[in-house]
Design an enzyme around this catalytic site. Structure first.
Site, PDB file in Angstrom:
ATOM      1  N   GLU A 108       0.815  -1.220   0.000  1.00  0.00           N
ATOM      2  CA  GLU A 108       0.000   0.000   0.000  1.00  0.00           C
ATOM      3  C   GLU A 108       0.851   1.274   0.000  1.00  0.00           C
ATOM      4  OE1 GLU A 108      -2.566  -3.255   1.840  1.00  0.00           O
ATOM      5  OE2 GLU A 108      -0.517  -2.515   2.131  1.00  0.00           O
ATOM      6  N   PHE A 130     -11.680  -6.911  13.984  1.00  0.00           N
ATOM      7  CA  PHE A 130     -10.584  -7.390  13.144  1.00  0.00           C
ATOM      8  C   PHE A 130     -10.234  -6.344  12.089  1.00  0.00           C
ATOM      9  CE2 PHE A 130      -9.228  -9.792   9.282  1.00  0.00           C
ATOM     10  CZ  PHE A 130      -8.006 -10.241   9.772  1.00  0.00           C
ATOM     11  N   GLN A 131      -8.960  -6.027  11.999  1.00  0.00           N
ATOM     12  CA  GLN A 131      -8.414  -5.047  11.058  1.00  0.00           C
ATOM     13  C   GLN A 131      -9.081  -3.679  11.206  1.00  0.00           C
ATOM     14  OE1 GLN A 131      -8.309  -6.795   7.081  1.00  0.00           O
ATOM     15  NE2 GLN A 131      -6.280  -7.649   7.502  1.00  0.00           N
ATOM     16  N   MET A 134      24.350   8.811   2.539  1.00  0.00           N
ATOM     17  CA  MET A 134      24.319  10.103   3.221  1.00  0.00           C
ATOM     18  C   MET A 134      24.617   9.956   4.696  1.00  0.00           C
ATOM     19  SD  MET A 134      24.121  13.325   2.730  1.00  0.00           S
ATOM     20  CE  MET A 134      23.178  13.830   1.299  1.00  0.00           C
TER      21      MET A 134
END
Length: 617
Positions: A85, A147-148, A513
């Site tokens: 995502e 859930f979730q 860096m």
């Protein structure tokens, strides 16, 4: 704010009408008013179609699954299935930054939504218009730790322009229209719309165009005429003027007007990391990038200026260095679409709030009048000082001592061969700074990078989004081996979806860096920055094999003599993504440099070399 019966269409960022306004959607319905039975999920897809969305980057899951069913039937919207995502969020950002349109991403609830947060924070810091659609657990289950379940609205409020929670299916068209309006007007930025699964499944009427209700949201676009006139007077009479151009110039599509102002004023111009390409690098008044790794001439110009006209810039710490020592002699004119930025870091003697394209256009008109009244400014001595600095301290690099290629040479040749019409998308770190320094940018929206948040892993998915938005352009992701390993799974997406980006992997076997800072400030104690510890003679992973495993063309280049031929070979491949593993020296460092927390007067041109300019002038 009065209710507007029509949603604003996606428009180039910064081209914001004064709210409230009435305007037709981008994709107009077949009749004046659409009102018919539907479902919440279908209304999401139809609303996205009506506002002109052509691409969504996303990944399905349980709470957003009802919406993926009608999305399957859409003939107007292309859905690109990402592998993570975060990649969807960065792809939406790259799409938006390259095109000026609103980028769109989609995810399910819980971890799907939280994986978007980094990309939303990135878009927020760099003022990129993005709309994220997320599924949420059913309305009756919100707050039960289902859930979730995750409070994504609460989690994203600090890193978005606005976040909506929708639990009523009837509200969906209006909330989506509002999200696009907010994302693309005023100071652009990301907006999240979190929609309960129960609202997606419920029956609802599709009303289009919907009524938007945004009380308190009044983006100002027209600048105050008196303030602009005063800015013009100052610019006409200054002896050491500098136009400090920030990323807002890109977002506002203000490059044509800005070019007129540059030519008319005769002032020195500096373009920040986010503004590269807003003024062509070939323009003789462009001194390049200011700040921590800016050119000596650009840094000196700001420090010695008697007038700074900041246009769509925010006086970021990477530009100002130690703030109380920044530009001590300068009067400040600060123009920005966001009133919260005015005088936030540096007091503005002349504050101007408005859309930058309108501000600059008005300033051009008033500056012509000011020249009639005050005459042309005498800038000869100023330009002599700046040209002397520019010729004495040009950008360059030293030969490597380990026999490996100089990364600056690789990036410089890439810019020369690919040319100014290509789109360059960088990750974060040394390669980002070298890409900003050694590629010449002639056009806006050809340089994409994570400026404010500094997000490692940005390049590959953002390049994917840029290529989808501008399929005719050659898109190069310039990435480091550290950044690349955070999001390289999106190469699979590129290969499967026919998105032929090109990746120049600046492979120095380290977190470059951070290693540079360890060299300079930690006595060379390289704590956990070597990416091949214990396997110095064996590179893990083998990036050529990795590219091939993802269905891409993999090429390795280890010799300076082969750099041009390797880049040209990659340029000739248009039907597959290409990854070029440029094996470069880990000891190369980014110069010039202003160390964090010190004055810009202490800029180092190279290690042990501090430029001098006439600070008493």
């Amino acid at each position: 704010m009065a209710k507007a019966p029509h949603p604003a269409p996606p428009r180039p960022a910064g081209q914001a009408p004064a709210a409230p306004v009435r305007m037709a959607p981008t994709a107009a319905p077949s009749v004046a008013q659409v009102s018919e039975p539907s479902t919440g999920a279908r209304n999401i897809v139809r609303a996205l179609e009506e506002v002109g969305v052509d691409t969504i980057f996303g990944m399905p899951g349980g709470a957003i699954l009802p919406t993926y069913d009608p999305l399957y039937d859409s003939t107007k919207v292309r859905h690109i299935l990402v592998r993570h995502e975060q990649g969807a969020g960065h792809a939406a950002t790259g799409y938006a930054a390259a095109t000026g349109k609103v980028g769109v991403c989609m995810a399910t609830s819980g971890p799907g939504a939280t994986n978007l947060i980094t990309a939303l924070a990135d878009a927020h810091m760099d003022s990129v218009p993005v709309v994220a659609i997320t599924g949420q657990v059913g309305a009756s289950m919100i707050g039960t730790d289902a859930f979730q379940e995750a409070d994504i609205v609460g989690a994203t409020m600090p890193v978005t322009k606005h976040s909506f929670l929708v639990t009523d299916a009837e509200e969906i068209p209006a909330r989506i229209a509002e999200a696009f309006y907010i994302a693309s007007t005023g100071r652009p930025g990301p907006v999240l719309v979190d929609i309960a699964k129960s609202a997606q499944q419920a029956g609802a009427t599709f009303n289009w165009p919907p009524q938007m209700d945004l009380p308190g949201y009044h983006p100002v676009t027209k600048p105050h005429a008196r303030q602009v006139r005063e800015a013009a007077r100052l610019l006409a009479t200054a002896r050491r003027p500098v136009l400090y151009v920030g990323g807002g110039a890109i977002r506002a599509n203000a490059a044509p007007e800005l070019r007129q102002l540059v030519d008319l004023s005769g002032a020195a111009v500096v373009t920040t990391l986010m503004a590269r390409g807003a003024v062509p690098d070939s323009h003789p008044q462009n001194l390049g990038m200011p700040g921590m790794h800016g050119t000596v001439a650009a840094v000196a110009a700001l420090q010695q200026a008697d007038l700074i006209v900041a246009l769509g810039a925010r006086f970021d710490d990477r530009v100002t260095g130690k703030l109380d020592s920044f530009a001590p002699k300068a009067t400040i004119v600060h123009a920005d679409i966001d009133p919260a930025e005015i005088s936030k870091n540096r007091y503005a003697d002349v504050p101007i709030v408005g859309d930058l394209r309108e501000v600059v256009a008005d300033l051009v008109v008033d500056l012509k009048a000011a020249h009639v009244q005050h005459g042309q400014p005498d800038l000869e001595a100023w330009w002599k000082q700046l040209d002397d600095l520019r010729s004495t301290y040009p950008l360059g690099w030293a030969p490597t001592e380990d026999g490996l290629m100089a990364p600056q040479h690789v990036i410089s040749r890439l810019g020369e061969i690919a040319g100014p019409d290509a789109v360059y998308v960088s990750g974060v770190g040394q390669h980002q700074m070298w890409a900003a320094q050694f590629i010449r940018y002639e056009n806006p929206r050809t340089w994409l990078n994570s400026g404010g948040l500094g997000t490692m892993g940005y390049a590959v998915p953002a390049a994917m989004g840029a290529k989808v938005g501008r399929p005719e352009a050659t898109v190069w992701a310039i990435d480091g081996d550290g950044c690349f390993q955070m999001t390289n799974q999106e190469l699979a997406t590129c290969a499967l979806e026919g998105i032929p980006i090109k990746v120049a992997l600046i492979n120095n076997s380290s977190l470059g860096m951070v290693r540079q800072w360890q060299t300079l400030f930690y006595e060379g104690r390289y704590s956990h920055t070597d990416l091949h510890t214990g396997h110095e003679t064996r590179h893990i992973p083998d990036f050529v094999k990795l590219a091939e495993a993802y269905g891409c063309v993999g090429i390795r280049c280890t010799s300076t003599a082969d750099v041009d031929a390797t880049i040209k070979r990659a340029m000739e491949i248009d039907d597959q993504p290409v990854v070029v593993d440029f094996v470069v020296s880990r000891d190369a460092m980014v110069w010039p440099m202003v160390a964090a927390g010190v004055s810009n007067d202490d800029i180092q041109y190279a290690r042990g070399i501090t430029p001098a300019w006439d600070r008493d002038e």
